[in-house]
Design a protein around this motif. Structure first.
Motif, PDB file in Angstrom:
ATOM      1  N   ARG A 179       0.822  -1.214   0.000  1.00 45.04           N
ATOM      2  CA  ARG A 179       0.000   0.000   0.000  1.00 45.04           C
ATOM      3  C   ARG A 179       0.858   1.267   0.000  1.00 45.04           C
ATOM      4  NH1 ARG A 179      -4.351  -1.979  -2.150  1.00 45.04           N
ATOM      5  NH2 ARG A 179      -5.077  -3.852  -1.059  1.00 45.04           N
ATOM      6  N   THR A 180       0.404   2.254  -0.742  1.00 49.37           N
ATOM      7  CA  THR A 180       1.061   3.566  -0.759  1.00 49.37           C
ATOM      8  C   THR A 180       0.331   4.509   0.192  1.00 49.37           C
ATOM      9  OG1 THR A 180      -0.351   4.289  -2.583  1.00 49.37           O
ATOM     10  CG2 THR A 180       1.781   3.324  -3.164  1.00 49.37           C
ATOM     11  N   ARG A 181       0.929   5.697   0.402  1.00 44.17           N
ATOM     12  CA  ARG A 181       0.221   6.742   1.137  1.00 44.17           C
ATOM     13  C   ARG A 181       0.679   8.106   0.618  1.00 44.17           C
ATOM     14  NH1 ARG A 181       2.729   8.059   7.017  1.00 44.17           N
ATOM     15  NH2 ARG A 181       4.941   7.730   6.541  1.00 44.17           N
ATOM     16  N   LEU A 182      -0.220   9.060   0.614  1.00 40.08           N
ATOM     17  CA  LEU A 182       0.065  10.400   0.126  1.00 40.08           C
ATOM     18  C   LEU A 182       0.712  11.221   1.237  1.00 40.08           C
ATOM     19  CD1 LEU A 182      -0.205  12.395  -2.250  1.00 40.08           C
ATOM     20  CD2 LEU A 182      -2.454  13.030  -1.319  1.00 40.08           C
ATOM     21  N   ILE A 183       1.890  11.760   0.970  1.00 44.60           N
ATOM     22  CA  ILE A 183       2.612  12.595   1.942  1.00 44.60           C
ATOM     23  C   ILE A 183       2.444  14.045   1.516  1.00 44.60           C
ATOM     24  CG2 ILE A 183       4.824  13.051   3.042  1.00 44.60           C
ATOM     25  CD1 ILE A 183       3.803  10.223   3.532  1.00 44.60           C
ATOM     26  N   LEU A 184       1.731  14.814   2.327  1.00 44.58           N
ATOM     27  CA  LEU A 184       1.432  16.201   1.987  1.00 44.58           C
ATOM     28  C   LEU A 184       2.527  17.128   2.506  1.00 44.58           C
ATOM     29  CD1 LEU A 184      -2.400  16.250   2.827  1.00 44.58           C
ATOM     30  CD2 LEU A 184      -1.296  15.886   0.612  1.00 44.58           C
ATOM     31  N   ARG A 185       3.077  17.941   1.580  1.00 43.10           N
ATOM     32  CA  ARG A 185       4.106  18.907   1.952  1.00 43.10           C
ATOM     33  C   ARG A 185       3.800  20.243   1.266  1.00 43.10           C
ATOM     34  NH1 ARG A 185       7.872  14.380   0.967  1.00 43.10           N
ATOM     35  NH2 ARG A 185       8.371  13.377   2.979  1.00 43.10           N
ATOM     36  N   GLY A 186       4.857  21.001   0.951  1.00 39.71           N
ATOM     37  CA  GLY A 186       4.653  22.385   0.568  1.00 39.71           C
ATOM     38  C   GLY A 186       4.330  22.680  -0.899  1.00 39.71           C
ATOM     39  N   THR A 187       4.366  21.676  -1.781  1.00 37.37           N
ATOM     40  CA  THR A 187       4.102  21.982  -3.204  1.00 37.37           C
ATOM     41  C   THR A 187       2.629  21.870  -3.577  1.00 37.37           C
ATOM     42  OG1 THR A 187       4.603  19.698  -3.808  1.00 37.37           O
ATOM     43  CG2 THR A 187       6.410  21.308  -3.966  1.00 37.37           C
TER      44      THR A 187
END
Length: 343
Positions: free
Chosen positions: A331-339
Protein backbone atom coordinates in the motif's frame (compact mmCIF):
# COMPACT_ATOMS: atom_id res chain seq x y z
CA UNK A 1 15.41 -36.93 -15.79
CA UNK A 2 13.07 -33.90 -15.62
CA UNK A 3 13.98 -31.57 -18.52
CA UNK A 4 13.85 -28.55 -16.18
CA UNK A 5 16.24 -30.17 -13.66
CA UNK A 6 19.88 -29.11 -13.56
CA UNK A 7 22.28 -31.83 -14.70
CA UNK A 8 25.48 -31.97 -12.65
CA UNK A 9 28.99 -33.33 -13.19
CA UNK A 10 28.02 -36.18 -10.89
CA UNK A 11 25.09 -37.06 -13.19
CA UNK A 12 27.39 -37.05 -16.24
CA UNK A 13 29.97 -39.19 -14.45
CA UNK A 14 27.34 -41.73 -13.41
CA UNK A 15 25.85 -41.96 -16.90
CA UNK A 16 29.22 -42.45 -18.61
CA UNK A 17 30.80 -44.64 -15.94
CA UNK A 18 33.66 -42.32 -15.11
CA UNK A 19 34.73 -40.25 -12.09
CA UNK A 20 33.58 -36.69 -11.40
CA UNK A 21 37.24 -35.64 -11.62
CA UNK A 22 37.44 -37.09 -15.13
CA UNK A 23 34.36 -35.14 -16.19
CA UNK A 24 35.76 -31.94 -14.70
CA UNK A 25 39.12 -32.38 -16.44
CA UNK A 26 37.50 -33.24 -19.76
CA UNK A 27 35.30 -30.15 -19.71
CA UNK A 28 38.43 -28.08 -19.03
CA UNK A 29 40.16 -29.76 -22.02
CA UNK A 30 42.80 -31.26 -19.75
CA UNK A 31 45.33 -33.32 -21.82
CA UNK A 32 45.40 -35.96 -19.06
CA UNK A 33 42.10 -37.17 -20.54
CA UNK A 34 42.22 -38.82 -23.97
CA UNK A 35 40.81 -36.82 -26.91
CA UNK A 36 38.15 -39.48 -27.50
CA UNK A 37 36.97 -39.40 -23.88
CA UNK A 38 37.01 -35.58 -23.82
CA UNK A 39 34.84 -35.47 -26.93
CA UNK A 40 32.41 -38.07 -25.53
CA UNK A 41 31.98 -36.13 -22.27
CA UNK A 42 31.66 -32.73 -23.98
CA UNK A 43 29.07 -34.08 -26.43
CA UNK A 44 27.03 -35.63 -23.62
CA UNK A 45 27.18 -32.36 -21.63
CA UNK A 46 26.00 -30.32 -24.63
CA UNK A 47 23.17 -32.72 -25.46
CA UNK A 48 21.90 -32.48 -21.88
CA UNK A 49 22.28 -28.67 -21.59
CA UNK A 50 24.88 -28.89 -18.86
CA UNK A 51 25.89 -25.49 -17.43
CA UNK A 52 29.05 -25.41 -15.29
CA UNK A 53 28.56 -23.94 -11.82
CA UNK A 54 31.15 -21.15 -11.94
CA UNK A 55 30.37 -19.96 -8.43
CA UNK A 56 30.66 -23.43 -6.92
CA UNK A 57 33.95 -24.08 -8.73
CA UNK A 58 35.35 -20.81 -7.40
CA UNK A 59 34.26 -21.64 -3.87
CA UNK A 60 35.82 -25.09 -4.05
CA UNK A 61 39.13 -23.66 -5.22
CA UNK A 62 39.14 -21.06 -2.45
CA UNK A 63 38.26 -23.61 0.24
CA UNK A 64 35.28 -21.46 1.26
CA UNK A 65 32.06 -23.17 2.29
CA UNK A 66 29.34 -22.77 -0.36
CA UNK A 67 26.57 -20.27 0.40
CA UNK A 68 23.13 -19.53 -1.00
CA UNK A 69 23.09 -16.73 -3.58
CA UNK A 70 20.15 -14.73 -4.95
CA UNK A 71 20.53 -12.81 -8.20
CA UNK A 72 19.05 -9.30 -8.23
CA UNK A 73 18.57 -7.11 -11.32
CA UNK A 74 17.85 -3.40 -10.86
CA UNK A 75 17.23 -0.90 -13.68
CA UNK A 76 19.48 1.63 -11.91
CA UNK A 77 21.56 1.69 -8.74
CA UNK A 78 21.30 5.46 -8.30
CA UNK A 79 17.50 5.69 -8.20
CA UNK A 80 16.37 6.13 -4.58
CA UNK A 81 13.38 3.81 -4.92
CA UNK A 82 15.44 0.94 -6.33
CA UNK A 83 18.16 1.40 -3.72
CA UNK A 84 15.54 1.28 -0.95
CA UNK A 85 14.13 -1.93 -2.41
CA UNK A 86 17.65 -3.39 -2.58
CA UNK A 87 18.08 -2.54 1.10
CA UNK A 88 14.91 -4.50 1.91
CA UNK A 89 16.10 -7.43 -0.20
CA UNK A 90 19.52 -7.51 1.45
CA UNK A 91 18.21 -7.21 5.00
CA UNK A 92 15.72 -10.04 4.48
CA UNK A 93 18.16 -12.27 2.60
CA UNK A 94 20.85 -11.83 5.26
CA UNK A 95 18.40 -12.66 8.04
CA UNK A 96 17.50 -15.90 6.25
CA UNK A 97 21.08 -16.93 5.49
CA UNK A 98 21.39 -15.83 1.86
CA UNK A 99 23.72 -13.50 0.01
CA UNK A 100 23.19 -11.40 -3.12
CA UNK A 101 24.68 -11.13 -6.59
CA UNK A 102 23.48 -7.71 -7.77
CA UNK A 103 23.57 -6.20 -11.27
CA UNK A 104 21.99 -3.20 -12.99
CA UNK A 105 20.52 -3.32 -16.47
CA UNK A 106 20.95 0.45 -16.83
CA UNK A 107 17.63 0.39 -18.72
CA UNK A 108 19.27 -1.68 -21.48
CA UNK A 109 17.43 -4.75 -22.81
CA UNK A 110 20.51 -6.51 -24.23
CA UNK A 111 22.41 -5.95 -21.01
CA UNK A 112 19.50 -7.41 -19.05
CA UNK A 113 19.60 -10.53 -21.24
CA UNK A 114 23.33 -10.99 -20.61
CA UNK A 115 22.83 -10.59 -16.86
CA UNK A 116 20.25 -13.38 -16.88
CA UNK A 117 22.66 -15.58 -18.82
CA UNK A 118 25.41 -14.90 -16.28
CA UNK A 119 23.05 -15.75 -13.42
CA UNK A 120 22.25 -19.08 -15.09
CA UNK A 121 25.98 -19.85 -15.39
CA UNK A 122 26.52 -18.90 -11.76
CA UNK A 123 23.56 -21.12 -10.82
CA UNK A 124 21.98 -18.65 -8.44
CA UNK A 125 19.19 -20.18 -6.41
CA UNK A 126 16.66 -17.55 -7.53
CA UNK A 127 16.29 -14.16 -9.20
CA UNK A 128 14.51 -10.96 -8.14
CA UNK A 129 14.11 -8.42 -10.95
CA UNK A 130 12.57 -5.14 -12.04
CA UNK A 131 12.73 -5.18 -15.81
CA UNK A 132 14.25 -2.49 -18.00
CA UNK A 133 11.78 0.00 -19.46
CA UNK A 134 13.14 -0.98 -22.89
CA UNK A 135 12.59 -4.74 -22.46
CA UNK A 136 10.87 -6.09 -25.58
CA UNK A 137 10.24 -9.72 -24.68
CA UNK A 138 10.51 -12.13 -21.76
CA UNK A 139 12.52 -14.97 -23.34
CA UNK A 140 15.51 -14.43 -21.06
CA UNK A 141 13.24 -14.61 -18.01
CA UNK A 142 11.59 -17.76 -19.36
CA UNK A 143 15.08 -19.24 -19.71
CA UNK A 144 15.57 -18.84 -15.97
CA UNK A 145 12.34 -20.70 -15.28
CA UNK A 146 13.29 -23.45 -17.75
CA UNK A 147 16.44 -24.00 -15.69
CA UNK A 148 14.31 -24.36 -12.57
CA UNK A 149 15.38 -20.99 -11.14
CA UNK A 150 12.52 -19.27 -9.22
CA UNK A 151 11.74 -15.74 -10.42
CA UNK A 152 10.06 -12.83 -8.63
CA UNK A 153 9.34 -9.45 -10.26
CA UNK A 154 8.99 -6.16 -8.43
CA UNK A 155 7.85 -2.70 -9.54
CA UNK A 156 8.19 -3.22 -13.32
CA UNK A 157 6.75 -6.61 -14.15
CA UNK A 158 6.50 -8.61 -17.35
CA UNK A 159 2.89 -9.40 -18.21
CA UNK A 160 3.94 -11.97 -20.82
CA UNK A 161 5.27 -14.48 -18.28
CA UNK A 162 3.68 -16.24 -15.33
CA UNK A 163 5.81 -15.32 -12.34
CA UNK A 164 5.33 -14.07 -8.80
CA UNK A 165 5.38 -10.31 -8.33
CA UNK A 166 5.35 -7.55 -5.73
CA UNK A 167 4.05 -4.12 -6.71
CA UNK A 168 2.77 -1.02 -5.00
CA UNK A 169 -0.84 0.06 -5.55
CA UNK A 170 0.10 2.47 -8.35
CA UNK A 171 -3.49 3.04 -9.41
CA UNK A 172 -4.75 4.00 -5.94
CA UNK A 173 -1.65 6.11 -5.27
CA UNK A 174 -2.19 8.13 -8.46
CA UNK A 175 -5.95 8.35 -7.94
CA UNK A 176 -5.53 9.74 -4.42
CA UNK A 177 -2.85 12.21 -5.50
CA UNK A 178 -4.93 13.66 -8.33
CA UNK A 179 -8.03 13.72 -6.11
CA UNK A 180 -6.06 15.82 -3.61
CA UNK A 181 -5.10 18.28 -6.35
CA UNK A 182 -8.73 18.57 -7.42
CA UNK A 183 -9.97 19.03 -3.86
CA UNK A 184 -7.50 21.89 -3.34
CA UNK A 185 -8.96 23.80 -6.30
CA UNK A 186 -6.85 22.69 -9.28
CA UNK A 187 -8.74 22.52 -12.59
CA UNK A 188 -6.15 21.86 -15.31
CA UNK A 189 -3.90 19.01 -14.13
CA UNK A 190 -1.01 17.88 -16.34
CA UNK A 191 0.30 14.32 -16.24
CA UNK A 192 3.97 13.42 -16.81
CA UNK A 193 4.38 9.66 -17.06
CA UNK A 194 6.10 6.67 -18.65
CA UNK A 195 4.91 4.64 -21.63
CA UNK A 196 1.65 2.79 -20.91
CA UNK A 197 3.19 -0.48 -22.16
CA UNK A 198 4.90 -0.58 -18.76
CA UNK A 199 2.46 -1.83 -16.14
CA UNK A 200 3.32 0.94 -13.67
CA UNK A 201 2.85 3.55 -16.40
CA UNK A 202 -0.55 2.16 -17.31
CA UNK A 203 -1.74 1.93 -13.71
CA UNK A 204 -0.63 5.44 -12.75
CA UNK A 205 -2.14 6.92 -15.88
CA UNK A 206 -5.42 5.11 -15.20
CA UNK A 207 -5.47 6.47 -11.64
CA UNK A 208 -4.98 10.00 -13.01
CA UNK A 209 -7.60 9.49 -15.71
CA UNK A 210 -10.23 8.01 -13.41
CA UNK A 211 -9.79 10.69 -10.73
CA UNK A 212 -10.51 13.35 -13.35
CA UNK A 213 -13.55 11.48 -14.66
CA UNK A 214 -14.96 10.87 -11.19
CA UNK A 215 -14.89 14.61 -10.49
CA UNK A 216 -16.45 15.57 -13.82
CA UNK A 217 -13.30 16.89 -15.50
CA UNK A 218 -12.70 16.63 -19.24
CA UNK A 219 -9.42 14.93 -20.16
CA UNK A 220 -7.05 17.44 -21.81
CA UNK A 221 -4.83 15.39 -24.12
CA UNK A 222 -2.36 18.25 -24.56
CA UNK A 223 -1.57 18.08 -20.83
CA UNK A 224 -0.54 14.41 -20.99
CA UNK A 225 3.18 14.10 -21.63
CA UNK A 226 5.60 11.17 -21.85
CA UNK A 227 8.23 12.41 -19.44
CA UNK A 228 9.92 10.53 -16.59
CA UNK A 229 13.09 12.46 -15.74
CA UNK A 230 14.11 15.88 -14.47
CA UNK A 231 15.93 17.02 -17.62
CA UNK A 232 12.93 16.45 -19.87
CA UNK A 233 10.57 17.97 -17.30
CA UNK A 234 12.60 21.18 -17.22
CA UNK A 235 12.45 21.36 -21.03
CA UNK A 236 8.76 20.46 -21.50
CA UNK A 237 7.18 22.46 -18.66
CA UNK A 238 7.86 25.96 -20.08
CA UNK A 239 6.14 24.87 -23.30
CA UNK A 240 2.98 23.82 -21.45
CA UNK A 241 2.98 27.03 -19.44
CA UNK A 242 2.71 28.98 -22.71
CA UNK A 243 -0.63 27.32 -23.59
CA UNK A 244 -3.67 29.63 -23.78
CA UNK A 245 -5.00 27.68 -20.79
CA UNK A 246 -1.85 26.47 -18.99
CA UNK A 247 -1.91 23.79 -16.30
CA UNK A 248 -2.40 24.91 -12.71
CA UNK A 249 -1.14 21.56 -11.36
CA UNK A 250 1.15 18.69 -12.29
CA UNK A 251 1.13 15.04 -11.29
CA UNK A 252 4.46 13.34 -12.08
CA UNK A 253 5.35 9.66 -12.27
CA UNK A 254 8.36 10.11 -9.95
CA UNK A 255 9.97 12.68 -7.66
CA UNK A 256 12.84 13.63 -10.00
CA UNK A 257 10.36 14.58 -12.70
CA UNK A 258 8.27 16.55 -10.20
CA UNK A 259 11.37 18.43 -9.02
CA UNK A 260 12.18 19.29 -12.64
CA UNK A 261 8.69 20.77 -12.96
CA UNK A 262 9.17 22.70 -9.71
CA UNK A 263 12.41 24.35 -10.78
CA UNK A 264 11.10 25.15 -14.26
CA UNK A 265 8.05 26.88 -12.78
CA UNK A 266 10.13 28.84 -10.27
CA UNK A 267 12.49 30.03 -13.00
CA UNK A 268 9.46 31.32 -14.92
CA UNK A 269 8.36 33.35 -11.89
CA UNK A 270 5.47 31.17 -10.74
CA UNK A 271 4.85 30.66 -7.03
CA UNK A 272 4.41 27.12 -5.72
CA UNK A 273 1.81 26.24 -4.54
CA UNK A 274 -0.01 29.56 -4.89
CA UNK A 275 0.09 29.52 -8.72
CA UNK A 276 1.09 25.92 -9.46
CA UNK A 277 0.60 22.73 -7.43
CA UNK A 278 2.96 19.76 -7.94
CA UNK A 279 2.82 16.15 -6.75
CA UNK A 280 5.43 13.42 -7.29
CA UNK A 281 5.61 9.67 -6.71
CA UNK A 282 8.32 7.94 -4.60
CA UNK A 283 9.04 9.96 -1.44
CA UNK A 284 12.79 9.73 -1.85
CA UNK A 285 15.37 11.85 -0.06
CA UNK A 286 15.18 14.60 -2.68
CA UNK A 287 11.53 15.21 -1.84
CA UNK A 288 12.60 16.99 1.35
CA UNK A 289 15.70 18.63 -0.15
CA UNK A 290 13.82 21.00 -2.48
CA UNK A 291 12.08 24.30 -1.68
CA UNK A 292 9.22 24.00 -1.04
CA UNK A 293 9.35 20.36 -0.01
CA UNK A 294 7.51 18.01 -2.33
CA UNK A 295 4.07 16.49 -1.87
CA UNK A 296 4.44 12.92 -3.09
CA UNK A 297 3.16 9.34 -2.97
CA UNK A 298 5.26 7.13 -0.69
CA UNK A 299 6.09 3.75 -2.25
CA UNK A 300 7.67 1.96 0.77
CA UNK A 301 10.52 0.40 -1.18
CA UNK A 302 12.04 -1.45 1.77
CA UNK A 303 8.75 -3.31 2.28
CA UNK A 304 8.62 -4.23 -1.42
CA UNK A 305 12.12 -5.73 -1.10
CA UNK A 306 11.16 -7.69 2.01
CA UNK A 307 8.07 -9.19 0.37
CA UNK A 308 9.86 -10.14 -2.85
CA UNK A 309 12.70 -11.84 -0.98
CA UNK A 310 10.43 -13.82 1.32
CA UNK A 311 8.41 -15.07 -1.66
CA UNK A 312 11.59 -16.18 -3.43
CA UNK A 313 13.25 -17.88 -0.46
CA UNK A 314 10.03 -19.71 0.41
CA UNK A 315 10.10 -21.17 -3.11
CA UNK A 316 13.80 -22.05 -2.89
CA UNK A 317 13.31 -23.81 0.43
CA UNK A 318 10.16 -25.64 -0.66
CA UNK A 319 7.90 -23.84 1.81
CA UNK A 320 5.72 -22.92 -1.17
CA UNK A 321 5.73 -24.71 -4.55
CA UNK A 322 7.99 -23.21 -7.23
CA UNK A 323 5.08 -23.03 -9.67
CA UNK A 324 2.77 -21.15 -7.31
CA UNK A 325 2.23 -17.60 -8.58
CA UNK A 326 2.06 -15.07 -5.75
CA UNK A 327 0.92 -11.48 -6.30
CA UNK A 328 1.39 -9.07 -3.41
CA UNK A 329 0.49 -5.39 -3.28
CA UNK A 330 2.22 -2.93 -0.96
CA UNK A 331 0.00 0.00 0.00
CA UNK A 332 1.06 3.57 -0.76
CA UNK A 333 0.22 6.74 1.14
CA UNK A 334 0.07 10.40 0.13
CA UNK A 335 2.61 12.60 1.94
CA UNK A 336 1.43 16.20 1.99
CA UNK A 337 4.11 18.91 1.95
CA UNK A 338 4.65 22.39 0.57
CA UNK A 339 4.10 21.98 -3.20
CA UNK A 340 0.33 21.58 -2.86
CA UNK A 341 -2.30 23.68 -1.17
CA UNK A 342 -4.09 22.65 2.01
CA UNK A 343 -7.55 21.19 1.52
Amino acid sequence: MDETAKITMKDIAKSLGVSVATVSRALQDNPRISPEKREQIRRYAEEHNFTPNILAESLRRSKVQPFKVIGVILPQFTHYYFSSILSGIEDTAFARGYQLMVAQSNEDFEREVKICQSFIKAQVCGVIVSQSKHTTNANHFKALQTKGIPLVFFDRISTSIDASRVVVDDYIGAFNAVTHLIETGCKHIAYYGTAVDLEIGKNRYNGYHDALRKHGFTLEESLIQRCDNREDAEAITPVLMQYPTPPDAFFAVNDDTAIGILYACKRMGYKVPEDISICGFTNGQRATACDPMLTTVEQRGHKVGEEATNILIDKVEGITPKNKIEKRIVRTRLILRGTTKKA
